[in-house]
Design a protein around this motif. Sequence first.
Motif, PDB file in Angstrom:
ATOM      1  N   ARG A 213      -7.220   0.790  -1.355  1.00 30.38           N
ATOM      2  CA  ARG A 213      -7.138   2.090  -0.679  1.00 30.38           C
ATOM      3  C   ARG A 213      -8.549   2.555  -0.305  1.00 30.38           C
ATOM      4  NH1 ARG A 213      -3.310   5.833  -4.173  1.00 30.38           N
ATOM      5  NH2 ARG A 213      -4.008   7.316  -2.577  1.00 30.38           N
TER       6      ARG A 213
ATOM      7  N   ARG B  19       2.438   1.257  -9.138  1.00 24.67           N
ATOM      8  CA  ARG B  19       1.058   0.912  -9.463  1.00 24.67           C
ATOM      9  C   ARG B  19       0.392   0.169  -8.324  1.00 24.67           C
ATOM     10  NH1 ARG B  19      -0.795  -0.755 -15.363  1.00 24.67           N
ATOM     11  NH2 ARG B  19      -2.727  -0.838 -14.219  1.00 24.67           N
ATOM     12  N   ALA B  20      -0.755   0.658  -7.951  1.00 26.40           N
ATOM     13  CA  ALA B  20      -1.508  -0.014  -6.891  1.00 26.40           C
ATOM     14  C   ALA B  20      -2.041  -1.333  -7.438  1.00 26.40           C
ATOM     15  CB  ALA B  20      -2.656   0.865  -6.447  1.00 26.40           C
TER      16      ALA B  20
ATOM     17  N   VAL C 206      -4.637  -4.218  -8.399  1.00 22.55           N
ATOM     18  CA  VAL C 206      -6.002  -4.101  -8.917  1.00 22.55           C
ATOM     19  C   VAL C 206      -6.805  -5.275  -8.391  1.00 22.55           C
ATOM     20  CG1 VAL C 206      -7.409  -4.024 -10.983  1.00 22.55           C
ATOM     21  CG2 VAL C 206      -5.135  -2.970 -10.975  1.00 22.55           C
TER      22      VAL C 206
ATOM     23  N   ALA D 236     -11.080   3.886  -2.972  1.00 22.82           N
ATOM     24  CA  ALA D 236     -11.460   2.864  -3.941  1.00 22.82           C
ATOM     25  C   ALA D 236     -12.340   1.804  -3.281  1.00 22.82           C
ATOM     26  CB  ALA D 236     -10.210   2.229  -4.541  1.00 22.82           C
TER      27      ALA D 236
ATOM     28  N   SER E 249      -7.858  -1.889  -6.235  1.00 23.63           N
ATOM     29  CA  SER E 249      -7.211  -1.140  -5.161  1.00 23.63           C
ATOM     30  C   SER E 249      -7.950  -1.353  -3.848  1.00 23.63           C
ATOM     31  CB  SER E 249      -7.213   0.344  -5.507  1.00 23.63           C
ATOM     32  OG  SER E 249      -6.881   1.093  -4.353  1.00 23.63           O
TER      33      SER E 249
ATOM     34  N   TRP F 237       0.828  -1.193   0.000  1.00 29.03           N
ATOM     35  CA  TRP F 237       0.000   0.000   0.000  1.00 29.03           C
ATOM     36  C   TRP F 237       0.877   1.264   0.000  1.00 29.03           C
ATOM     37  CZ3 TRP F 237      -0.688   3.568   4.178  1.00 29.03           C
ATOM     38  CH2 TRP F 237      -1.686   4.528   3.935  1.00 29.03           C
TER      39      TRP F 237
ATOM     40  N   GLY G 203       2.297   1.921  -3.212  1.00 25.60           N
ATOM     41  CA  GLY G 203       1.287   2.572  -4.049  1.00 25.60           C
ATOM     42  C   GLY G 203       1.291   4.071  -3.849  1.00 25.60           C
TER      43      GLY G 203
END
Lengths: 257, 635
Positions: free
Chosen positions: A209, A202-203, A205, A212, A207, A194, A197
């Motif tokens: 977070r 790239r976070a 997929v 999101a 995400s 995290w 990110g």
Amino acid sequence: MLYLGPPRDPGAPSVPRVARADLAPDWTARCAALAAEARDPRLCAFYAAGAPAGDTPLGQVELVAVDVETTGLDPERDEIVSVGLVPFDLTRIRASASRHWIVRPRRALDAESVAVHGITHSQVADAPDFTEVLGELLEQLAGRVVVAHCAPIERGFLAAACRERLGEVLEFPAIDTMELEARAHRQPPSVWAWLAGLFGRRAPVPSIRLAAARARYGLPRYRPHHAAVDALAAAELLQAQVAHRYAADTSLAELWS
Amino acid sequence: MQVEQLEILDFLRAHPPFAGLPEDTLRGVAAAVDVRYYKAGERILEFGQTAEWWFVVRSGAVEVYRRDGTLYNRLTEGGYFGEFGLLRNKRVRFPAAALEDTLVYQIPEPVFTELFENNEAFADYVEIEDRSRLRQVVSRREDANQPMTAKVDSLVGRAPVMLGHEASALDAARRMTEEGVSSLLITDGERGGESGGEDGQEGAPAPRVVGIITDRDLRTRLLAEGLPHDTSVSRIMSTGLVTVAHSQLVFEAMQRMLRNNVHHLPVLRGSQPIGVIALSDIIHHESRNSLFVVGNIFRQQSVDDLAALTADVRACFVRMVGEEASSRVVGAVMSAIGRSFKQRLLELAEAELGPPPVPYCFLALGSMARQEQLIVTDQDNALILDERFDPARHDDYFKALATFVCDGLARCGYSYCTGGVMATNPRWRQPLHVWEGYFSAWIERPSAQGLLDSGIFFDLDGVWGETAWADRLRELVARKARGNSLFLACMARNALLRTPPLGFFKDFVMESDGRHSNAINMKRRGTAPLADLVRVHALAVGSRARNSFERLRDIIAADILPRGRGQDLHDALEFIFAVRVRHQAEDLAAGREPDNSIEPEKLSDFERKSLRDAFQILADAQKFLKFRYQPGRAN
């Protein structure tokens, strides 16, 4: 990357229920032990309030969503600049009882962190030291289970503040909404992924977070990095997660750590 | 200590019931909000449980039900519910459930009650009595409705042309010619200002206007008097200026011109002239006036000329809407215009075909007869012929007459009736006794199916010729319909065929069964079923009125509706009409072909809310109609 639409499969929680409950710590015993070691009266009172038993149904647990804003990301070097909290349970988020403190860090604010949380030098200059709000903060947490999005941050910074200022240990049970989200998407919970990110990598997929994760449950977009708002956001997210993936009679031990 | 929950505060601030609250009050409310998430399908309120909260939808969607489980409303972000129970007996009256995953903000009852009691605007907004809210809306519009509200400054096209008083008559004539104006303001300065009197030297006082000179002055005071061209303008100008303030009504300016026998009025803002209006400006303005349009119809010499007036008719409609005429006035004026077209076409037809062999009466039916015509309309008409009518000898004439008029109407924008209710149809071109037979049969041997086709004849008006025959038919209907419960039951049944929607949800029209559609026909779903319903009651009480509002007055006087419902129906009719009228005017102004279909995204929040109230009134009134005119029930 935004994952569109809330999960539509409440019948199949992807959580290995029994195994996780077995791994959960015994917070009742841990609190008792910590109560015996603590010297600061505020911490003594906090531990004396204890923690609910792991088999308590979620619907009966008093929760408190907590968020801290900090000067940086390393609990060993950086400090807290604000704390927000919102008491709640599964039926009501008591935004009306939410609290927010700005505290003065011992380390100077740098421009980067000011840009994140928006708390300025002049605001912290007049703010109390963390130790001055600790009593009120612990009163709010006592007997409740902390909820945070990425709980290691809240745990790390609050523990570090107590250790550095009082030489005391602060530990508490917590439910991590980010970790619950990671479980749902079958990814190992990783603070570092995290954090990576945050620094432009790239976070993963989808995400996990906060914004999101909230969007997946149809929760509105809130402005990030205000401790009281983020705490409210985490409380709403937990209600949504429980509504979709768990139930009021799910045992606390399945969620906390 | 209260912490400001910024997100909550900002959200409330952006939504109508809270928007007008003082900042302190708003902060107090935001600080009292609690929050809850509901998964799609979860119940939020159960009937009869203690009402403790007022709910605002923060995100998602909520369905509110009546006690019997039917859908009452569907709400999205910013919608609110729960006030009904809080304001009554503190018990939930309308259960609610999450339709989508939903976050609600809950405001505790004491905070809500305090808001409601101390903030009139807030209370008005959330007022649970839908009917009283619509009443307020409609009466506010009615108060604001003054005829001829255009202001003088709307006619001022340019700054005044001015000239110093020492200039010569020749200078004046040349200046007027250059500028293309029919008057000049004369100032006490050297040259006058150029235009508008604003370009004088910095700090110099603006020149004072001392007189006016017009084309007519040059003619009567210079040329006719034999004065030389170098005569000073101050000798031939008019002093003692008659002026008008920029904020006065066009109507007042016109009165002033007539009273003082002048054709030019300087328009002043404060003491400064901002322009001059001439009688021709007022005539141009008034050419969009309905009286002018009607007058013009009677001056046209051919169908082509009449068809060319369509643009004027539309401009007149747009102007009335712009001046906020009530929809009732708009309907009456448009009907008068339609009637004038028919009358003039009949005059032209008689001029072409020769005088009629036997007397006749030309009938207007439907909305024109009710004086509720708008811009998009069919022609519905018929002919009553004299008893001496002999088909073999006379029908060729009347067939030609009817064809002339119906074709002419179609060219003037009144499309042919798809149901064939036109004088060109031999069935609707009959002697009086046949018509009496039609009506007697419809009323005395009614069938709902039969009355579907003939319902339109129960709104009828004599337009031309022996209009007393139309009165006779109306008299017959009023006499026979009243107390004929089978006939009334059939009419009532037909009046229930078209129902209003429940309201709006997002950008859709929401039906009572929860289905959605993209657009609503405001005539078919609103004004038409209202007019149908009012007609049934009017027939039941023997009203001779043609207009729905006048019929309502008779119905209220007859005291057959529950108290207050007549006024409710009046308000609902006025409001739905107003929305139709406004959207047609918008279509015209935007160069689109106007229609009765409205997409919800074109409606303001306020219109949606008031329309929903109006639909509710119509739906309730339809229930009452069904109950009151059940077959076999004595009325």
